[in-house]
Design an enzyme around this catalytic site. Structure first.
Site, PDB file in Angstrom:
ATOM      1  N   ASN A   1      -9.378  -0.208   0.898  1.00 26.09           N
ATOM      2  CA  ASN A   1      -8.034  -0.555   1.374  1.00 26.09           C
ATOM      3  C   ASN A   1      -7.428   0.683   2.019  1.00 26.09           C
ATOM      4  OD1 ASN A   1      -5.633  -2.147   1.700  1.00 26.09           O
ATOM      5  ND2 ASN A   1      -4.720  -0.962   0.022  1.00 26.09           N
TER       6      ASN A   1
ATOM      7  N   GLU B   1      -4.048   5.630  11.232  1.00 25.40           N
ATOM      8  CA  GLU B   1      -4.923   4.663  10.566  1.00 25.40           C
ATOM      9  C   GLU B   1      -6.059   4.214  11.466  1.00 25.40           C
ATOM     10  OE1 GLU B   1      -1.546   2.579   7.656  1.00 25.40           O
ATOM     11  OE2 GLU B   1      -2.388   1.491   9.363  1.00 25.40           O
TER      12      GLU B   1
ATOM     13  N   HIS C   1      -3.694   2.489   2.799  1.00 27.73           N
ATOM     14  CA  HIS C   1      -2.285   2.459   2.357  1.00 27.73           C
ATOM     15  C   HIS C   1      -1.493   3.427   3.229  1.00 27.73           C
ATOM     16  CE1 HIS C   1       0.892   1.544  -0.523  1.00 27.73           C
ATOM     17  NE2 HIS C   1       1.241   2.821  -0.457  1.00 27.73           N
TER      18      HIS C   1
ATOM     19  N   ASP D   1      -3.479  -0.039  -6.099  1.00 24.37           N
ATOM     20  CA  ASP D   1      -3.398   1.287  -5.468  1.00 24.37           C
ATOM     21  C   ASP D   1      -3.844   2.417  -6.385  1.00 24.37           C
ATOM     22  OD1 ASP D   1      -2.347   0.069  -3.200  1.00 24.37           O
ATOM     23  OD2 ASP D   1      -0.267   0.428  -3.792  1.00 24.37           O
TER      24      ASP D   1
ATOM     25  N   LEU E   1      -2.087  -8.656   2.165  1.00 28.82           N
ATOM     26  CA  LEU E   1      -0.931  -8.540   1.289  1.00 28.82           C
ATOM     27  C   LEU E   1      -1.094  -9.263  -0.048  1.00 28.82           C
ATOM     28  CD1 LEU E   1       1.885  -8.975   3.967  1.00 28.82           C
ATOM     29  CD2 LEU E   1       0.791  -6.873   3.154  1.00 28.82           C
TER      30      LEU E   1
ATOM     31  N   ASN F   1      -5.436  -3.218  12.817  1.00 23.27           N
ATOM     32  CA  ASN F   1      -6.472  -2.383  12.210  1.00 23.27           C
ATOM     33  C   ASN F   1      -7.839  -3.056  12.292  1.00 23.27           C
ATOM     34  OD1 ASN F   1      -6.090   0.254  11.159  1.00 23.27           O
ATOM     35  ND2 ASN F   1      -4.555  -0.538   9.743  1.00 23.27           N
TER      36      ASN F   1
END
Length: 373
Positions: A103, A175, A105, A146, A86, A14
Site C-alpha cells: 500500500n 508517488e 500512504h 498502516d 479505501l 497511481n
C-alpha cells in the site's frame, strides 16, 4: 513474467502510472485491476489500456473474502498492490498473501496514519500541525491498519503558503515515481532464493580426496551475466533482450527470420550447348573453353537457294532482303546466338514469300496490260 493485481477505489492515477512503468518490459505485467465502487473512473482508465478489470461489491469483501483469495490465486498473482483502495483488506486476504500486499500512504509513516487518515485529510492535518516535511510511504499491508513494514519512503518538503491541494499535488508526483520502484523491490524480495548453509571445511584432506587439477588452459571461466540477466534471475523470470524496447540498456535486435529453404550456393552457369571436343582439336563454334561436352542444337534452315531463285525469277528487291536474312542464319548460329539464327531463318521465309507474291502479281498484271496495248 511476474503478475500483479491492483486494488483501487477512485481515479486510478497511481494504477495508470504503474501500468505505464511496466508496459514496455517483459518482466512484470499488470494482470488484473479490481475496484469496489461501480462509478470509479479507474475502470475506464485501465480498460483503455486493455487491462482486465473486475468490480467486486462490498458484500464480497465483508462476507465472502475467500472468493477474493481464490480469484487472485487462479490468476497467478504474485503481488497485490493497493492504489487508492479505501476499504480495509480482510484478514483472510492478508493472511493468504502475507508479505505480498503493498500500500502507498500519503505521509511519512508512522506519522498521520490510522483510521480516517487518507487522501486530502492527511495533507490538511500536516499543514494544520505546521510540519515542514511530508512525503509518501510504501509499506506492507497487515491486519492492523498502516502498521506493516515500511518498504520505501520519499520526502516532500512543505513549502510556505502550501495549501492541502498544492501539497497533495506534489506528494502525488512523488508517488508516481516511488510506487513502481517499490514494486520492483518487493518482487525482488519474493524472488531472492535462500542462502544455503556453508559446510565447514575439513581440517585436512587425504591425498585421494584432493580434487584432480585440470590441465593448464582447460578450465573455462564462467560467463559474466549482464545486469539485466542478474535482475531477471533475482525475480525468477526469463530474460530475453530481444523483446526489450530499443531504448532499454542491453536491448538487442531480434535475430532475422530464417527462410524455410536455404538458398543453394551460387554456381556459375555453363553454356546451354557444347559440342564434343577432341584434345588438341581447334575450337568448334558453340563451345566455350573448358565447358562440358554437350550436343549443339541443329542449325535452322537458311533457305538460301529459295532466296536466290525468288530474286532471279520474281522480285529483285524482296529477293535481296531474303538473301541477307538467309546469310545471317549461319553467322548467328556460329556465334552461339541460337535465337538470332531462328529469327533470321523466319525472316528469310517471310521475304521469300513476299518476293513470290510480288512476282505472281506482276505477271498476272503484265499479260492483260500487253493485250490492251
Amino acid at each position: 513474467m511476474k503478475k500483479i493485481a491492483i486494488l483501487c477505489s477512485g481515479n486510478g492515477t497511481n494504477a495508470e502510472h504503474i501500468y505505464d512503468f511496466f508496459a514496455n518490459g517483459n518482466r512484470v505485467k499488470v494482470e488484473l485491476v479490481i475496484y469496489d465502487r461501480p462509478e470509479a473512473p479507474v475502470a475506464e482508465r485501465m480498460r483503455a489500456r486493455d487491462v482486465d478489470t473486475l468490480f467486486l461489491p462490498a458484500e464480497v469483501w465483508t462476507d465472502r473474502p475467500d472468493e477474493v483469495v481464490t480469484l487472485l490465486l487462479q490468476r497467478g498473482i504474485d503481488l497485490v498492490v493497493l492504489a487508492g483502495f479505501l476499504r480495509h483488506v480482510p484478514a483472510t486476504v492478508t493472511r493468504a498473501f502475507a508479505g505480498r500486499i503493498l500500500n502507498i500512504h500519503p505521509s511519512l509513516l508512522p506519522a498521520y496514519s490510522g483510521k480516517g487518515m487518507y487522501g486530502r485529510r492527511v495533507h490538511e492535518a500536516v499543514i494544520a500541525a505546521g510540519e515542514t516535511r511530508s512525503g509518501a510511504t510504501v509499506h506492507y499491508v497487515t491486519e492492523e491498519l498502516d502498521s506493516g513494514e515500511i518498504l520505501m519512503q520519499e520526502v516532500v518538503e512543505v513549502l510556505p503558503g502550501d495549501t492541502p491541494e498544492s501539497l497533495e499535488e506534489r506528494v502525488h508526483r512523488a508517488e508516481y515515481s516511488l510506487y513502481p520502484r517499490a514494486i520492483v523491490a518487493a518482487l525482488g524480495r519474493l524472488a531472492t532464493p535462500p542462502v544455503p548453509p556453508v559446510a565447514p571445511a575439513p581440517e585436512q584432506a587425504t591425498e585421494s580426496e584432493q580434487p584432480a587439477e585440470s590441465p593448464a588452459g582447460s578450465a573455462t571461466p564462467p560467463p559474466i551475466p549482464s545486469p539485466g540477466e542478474e535482475w531477471a534471475d533475482a525475480l525468477g523470470v526469463k530474460y530475453d533482450p530481444t523483446k526489450l524496447p530499443p531504448e532499454y540498456p542491453g536491448a538487442v535486435p531480434p535475430p532475422p527470420a530464417q527462410s524455410a529453404a536455404r538458398q543453394a550456393p551460387y554456381e556459375p552457369q555453363q553454356p546451354a550447348y557444347a559440342a564434343p571436343q577432341q584434345p588438341g582439336s581447334p575450337a568448334t563454334p558453340g563451345v566455350a573453353p573448358g565447358a562440358p561436352n554437350q550436343a549443339m542444337p541443329p542449325m535452322p534452315s537458311s533457305y538460301l537457294v529459295w532466296a536466290v531463285l525468288m530474286t532471279v525469277l520474281c522480285c529483285l528487291p524482296a529477293g535481296v532482303v531474303a538473301i541477307i536474312y538467309s546469310s545471317r542464319v549461319s553467322s548467328r548460329y556460329y556465334a552461339n546466338d541460337y535465337e538470332g539464327a531462328h529469327r533470321a531463318s523466319e525472316m528469310a521465309q517471310i521475304w521469300i514469300i513476299v518476293s513470290f507474291v510480288i512476282g505472281v502479281l506482276v505477271q498476272s498484271l503484265y499479260i492483260p496490260i500487253t493485250l490492251l496495248f
